[in-house]
Write a protein that holds these residues in place. Structure first.
Motif, PDB file in Angstrom:
ATOM      1  N   SER A 186      40.561  23.498  49.351  1.00  0.00           N
ATOM      2  CA  SER A 186      39.468  24.366  49.780  1.00  0.00           C
ATOM      3  C   SER A 186      39.176  25.387  48.686  1.00  0.00           C
ATOM      4  CB  SER A 186      39.848  25.099  51.078  1.00  0.00           C
ATOM      5  OG  SER A 186      40.929  25.987  50.814  1.00  0.00           O
ATOM      6  N   ASN A 187      38.088  26.116  48.814  1.00  0.00           N
ATOM      7  CA  ASN A 187      37.717  27.084  47.790  1.00  0.00           C
ATOM      8  C   ASN A 187      38.791  28.155  47.628  1.00  0.00           C
ATOM      9  OD1 ASN A 187      35.808  28.200  45.861  1.00  0.00           O
ATOM     10  ND2 ASN A 187      35.515  29.857  47.352  1.00  0.00           N
ATOM     11  N   SER A 188      39.309  28.654  48.757  1.00  0.00           N
ATOM     12  CA  SER A 188      40.333  29.695  48.679  1.00  0.00           C
ATOM     13  C   SER A 188      41.624  29.151  48.060  1.00  0.00           C
ATOM     14  CB  SER A 188      40.615  30.262  50.079  1.00  0.00           C
ATOM     15  OG  SER A 188      41.141  29.255  50.934  1.00  0.00           O
ATOM     16  N   GLU A 189      41.962  27.885  48.391  1.00  0.00           N
ATOM     17  CA  GLU A 189      43.169  27.283  47.812  1.00  0.00           C
ATOM     18  C   GLU A 189      43.005  27.091  46.301  1.00  0.00           C
ATOM     19  OE1 GLU A 189      45.074  24.589  51.415  1.00  0.00           O
ATOM     20  OE2 GLU A 189      43.287  23.853  50.351  1.00  0.00           O
ATOM     21  N   LYS A 190      41.794  26.699  45.883  1.00  0.00           N
ATOM     22  CA  LYS A 190      41.544  26.542  44.447  1.00  0.00           C
ATOM     23  C   LYS A 190      41.712  27.874  43.720  1.00  0.00           C
ATOM     24  CE  LYS A 190      38.467  22.513  44.547  1.00  0.00           C
ATOM     25  NZ  LYS A 190      37.091  21.997  44.316  1.00  0.00           N
ATOM     26  N   ILE A 191      41.233  28.945  44.351  1.00  0.00           N
ATOM     27  CA  ILE A 191      41.366  30.263  43.712  1.00  0.00           C
ATOM     28  C   ILE A 191      42.825  30.657  43.592  1.00  0.00           C
ATOM     29  CG2 ILE A 191      40.866  32.727  43.963  1.00  0.00           C
ATOM     30  CD1 ILE A 191      38.213  31.941  45.273  1.00  0.00           C
ATOM     31  N   ARG A 192      43.584  30.485  44.690  1.00  0.00           N
ATOM     32  CA  ARG A 192      45.007  30.842  44.646  1.00  0.00           C
ATOM     33  C   ARG A 192      45.762  29.980  43.635  1.00  0.00           C
ATOM     34  NH1 ARG A 192      44.280  31.164  50.284  1.00  0.00           N
ATOM     35  NH2 ARG A 192      45.393  29.208  50.648  1.00  0.00           N
ATOM     36  N   CYS A 193      45.421  28.678  43.621  1.00  0.00           N
ATOM     37  CA  CYS A 193      46.060  27.780  42.654  1.00  0.00           C
ATOM     38  C   CYS A 193      45.730  28.208  41.225  1.00  0.00           C
ATOM     39  CB  CYS A 193      45.596  26.348  42.898  1.00  0.00           C
ATOM     40  SG  CYS A 193      46.292  25.132  41.754  1.00  0.00           S
ATOM     41  N   SER A 194      44.468  28.571  40.990  1.00  0.00           N
ATOM     42  CA  SER A 194      44.036  28.971  39.649  1.00  0.00           C
ATOM     43  C   SER A 194      44.714  30.270  39.217  1.00  0.00           C
ATOM     44  CB  SER A 194      42.515  29.153  39.620  1.00  0.00           C
ATOM     45  OG  SER A 194      41.852  27.928  39.875  1.00  0.00           O
ATOM     46  N   ILE A 195      44.960  31.178  40.178  1.00  0.00           N
ATOM     47  CA  ILE A 195      45.661  32.421  39.844  1.00  0.00           C
ATOM     48  C   ILE A 195      47.080  32.107  39.385  1.00  0.00           C
ATOM     49  CG2 ILE A 195      46.588  34.559  40.807  1.00  0.00           C
ATOM     50  CD1 ILE A 195      44.109  34.651  42.635  1.00  0.00           C
ATOM     51  N   GLU A 196      47.714  31.140  40.051  1.00  0.00           N
ATOM     52  CA  GLU A 196      49.058  30.734  39.617  1.00  0.00           C
ATOM     53  C   GLU A 196      49.016  30.114  38.217  1.00  0.00           C
ATOM     54  OE1 GLU A 196      51.967  28.722  41.830  1.00  0.00           O
ATOM     55  OE2 GLU A 196      51.355  29.506  43.789  1.00  0.00           O
ATOM     56  N   ILE A 220      39.601  34.770  50.176  1.00  0.00           N
ATOM     57  CA  ILE A 220      41.051  34.627  50.107  1.00  0.00           C
ATOM     58  C   ILE A 220      41.699  35.682  51.005  1.00  0.00           C
ATOM     59  CG2 ILE A 220      43.020  34.429  48.560  1.00  0.00           C
ATOM     60  CD1 ILE A 220      41.062  34.327  46.244  1.00  0.00           C
ATOM     61  N   GLU A 221      42.556  35.226  51.886  1.00  0.00           N
ATOM     62  CA  GLU A 221      43.267  36.175  52.737  1.00  0.00           C
ATOM     63  C   GLU A 221      44.374  36.868  51.969  1.00  0.00           C
ATOM     64  OE1 GLU A 221      44.658  34.155  56.164  1.00  0.00           O
ATOM     65  OE2 GLU A 221      42.664  33.727  56.966  1.00  0.00           O
ATOM     66  N   ALA A 222      45.086  36.102  51.124  1.00  0.00           N
ATOM     67  CA  ALA A 222      46.187  36.677  50.343  1.00  0.00           C
ATOM     68  C   ALA A 222      46.420  35.805  49.124  1.00  0.00           C
ATOM     69  CB  ALA A 222      47.461  36.754  51.183  1.00  0.00           C
TER      70      ALA A 222
END
Length: 518
Positions: A458-468, A491-493
């Motif tokens: 999902s979009n939020s998962e892609k953002i969190r993954c990209s931050i990692e 993103i929730e967190a």
């Protein structure tokens, strides 16, 4: 590094100058279309002349403000010096008309001056723009893999070798391992050349196999060689023998001819002398004794002289007749000799021609067989060369496999090293074939407990993954690049990056606002 402030003018919706100050954690908020993403675009354009996707060509018309005479972005950056203190740098890019000017701390600069301080564009964008690297991973997985591998720290070859079996270790140590990829390419090129050589050698073998076949046993070959040598020796002796023909010996006849000539000349001389001397008359005195000749004595002298002359004349005629007969005999025998010599020469010439023809014919046969024997020897050599070439190619193929084992082991250790820095994100640089079980180079990014492929997040998962991923690259590159998290409201967190970061989120109908959180 940390971006401390920015001045933007003539850039997208900012026709006049707009200034921003930044801290370690920054919150960028505002309604849709108010310029949240514009700040990150201005930073990327100032540093590298590109947009957030890394493109530099034909982007300015989209980034400039149509109502401004020039586009100018100044980014203030603090970077740690070798002594640990912070040094401020002001990066400035100005575009007026079709002319772009760069300044560093107020002085004329070039892009390589910027790159020398900031580092390569792809590395910066991979960290600064979450999703940049993930997008490349989806659209250009090979380029993404190469980019990531180029960013990863190099492993000690000895540590990698220690993981391989002994045979692979021995083979790897014999190779030039400064650049494994280049070594692999060179080995494949060498094998390709060897395989081309094998085709050429096989062609020679096929030709020589046919051409080298003898039509007689070796015994006949050897006998013909001996017979040819005998013929040559006999021919040499025959030529040296010369004109040994049985002819009439003309020497006796020629001697007799000379003798007759002498006898004739002698008698003819006497005849002429008698004929030329005057005859005495009665009363003439003898010059020697003063005796006066009588008539009878004069008549007797005349009769004696006449008898002598007739006798000499007869002798000359007899000698002449014998000479004629002798000359005829000499001519006959001479003609016999000439005919004998002609017949001899004709027969000799025929014999020489026959012997030469026989020698030439046998020489051609012997030489042809010698050529076949040489081809047979060449055939053996070509078989030997073929075997050596096959062995060399097989050896290189084994070396390639050892090199692949090394490279895959290297990648496996890199993956283990990389993934040790991440939480839910994982990078895969290899996979195992489902049919052969062989390890093969690959590239993919997964995220979450179920290791979902990046393209399916999902979009939020892609953002969190990209931050990692950004955090990973910062750590393995020993960088402190900032991270600009756009659409943060989805993103929730997320795991907080260990460097400066920006969180841009939508606040409906609100103006653009930049706040320093920490």
């Amino acid at each position: 590094m940390q971006i401390v402030d920015a001045e933007i003018s003539g850039f997208k919706l900012h026709r006049t100058k707009r200034s921003f100050d930044f801290g370690r954690i920054n919150r960028i908020s505002g309604g849709n279309g108010k310029g949240k993403t514009t700040i990150s675009e201005a930073i990327a354009w100032c540093f590298y002349g590109c947009d957030l996707s890394g493109r530099t060509k034909d982007i300015f018309d989209r980034l400039k403000n149509a109502g401004a005479k020039e586009t100018k972005v100044v980014i203030g950056v603090e970077m740690p010096s070798s002594d640990g203190t912070l040094t401020r740098y002001d990066f400035c890019r100005i575009r007026k008309g079709k002319v772009t000017s760069l300044y560093l701390n107020g002085h004329d600069a070039k892009q390589y001056d910027f790159d020398g301080l900031l580092g390569p564009m792809e590395l910066f964008l991979s960290i600064f723009v979450p999703g940049y690297f993930g997008t490349i991973a989806i659209t250009e997985p090979t380029n993404a893999r190469n980019l990531l591998v180029s960013m990863l720290p190099k492993l000690n070859h000895a540590d990698v070798l220690a993981k391989l079996d002994e045979e692979d270790q021995v083979r790897i140590e014999l190779l030039d391992m400064i650049n494994p990829d280049l070594t692999l390419k060179n080995l494949r090129s060498e094998i390709n050349e060897l395989e081309k050589s094998l085709k050429n050698i096989q062609g020679k073998i096929d030709y020589l196999r046919i051409q080298s076949m003898l039509d007689v046993p070796m015994r006949i070959v050897e006998e013909d060689v001996q017979y040819l040598n005998t013929l040559k020796e006999e021919f040499t002796l025959f030529i040296a023998g010369g004109d040994q023909v049985d002819q009439h010996d003309l020497s006796p006849l020629l001697g007799r001819q000379a003798e007759l000539r002498f006898m004739f000349d002698e008698r003819y001389k006497k005849f002429k002398l008698l004929k030329s001397e005057p005859l005495p008359k009665a009363g003439d005195q003898c010059p020697a004794c003063r005796h006066a000749h009588t008539e009878a004595e004069a008549q007797a002298e005349f009769s004696n002289r006449r008898t002598s002359m007739i006798e000499l004349q007869q002798q000359c005629e007899a000698i002449k007749q014998e000479g004629i007969q002798l000359a005829a005999e000499i001519d006959r025998r001479t003609n016999d000799n000439k005919e004998a010599m002609r017949a001899f020469q004709e027969e000799r010439g025929r014999t020489i021609a026959e012997k030469q023809a026989e020698i030439e014919s046998l020489t051609a046969i012997v030489n042809g067989r010698a050529a076949k024997l040489k081809m047979a020897k060449d055939l053996d050599e070509q078989h030997e060369i073929y075997g050596e070439t096959v062995s060399e190619a097989e050896e290189k193929k084994v070396s390639i496999q050892s090199l692949k084992n090394f490279m895959l082991q290297y990648v496996e250790m890199q993956v283990a090293y990389v993934n040790s820095f991440m939480n839910l994100a994982k990078i895969q640089l290899f996979k195992y074939s489902g049919t052969t079980g062989e390890m093969m180079l690959d590239f993919s990014i997964t995220y979450g407990e179920e290791q979902t492929a990046y393209s399916s997040l999902s979009n939020s998962e892609k953002i969190r993954c990209s931050i990692e991923l950004a955090g990973l690259l910062n750590r393995v590159q020993n960088k402190t690049y900032p991270v600009y998290i756009d659409n943060a409201e989805s993103i929730e967190a997320f795991d907080e990056p260990g460097t400066q970061y920006f969180v841009a989120e939508v606040v409906k109908k609100a103006d653009l606002r930049s706040e320093i959180v920490a």
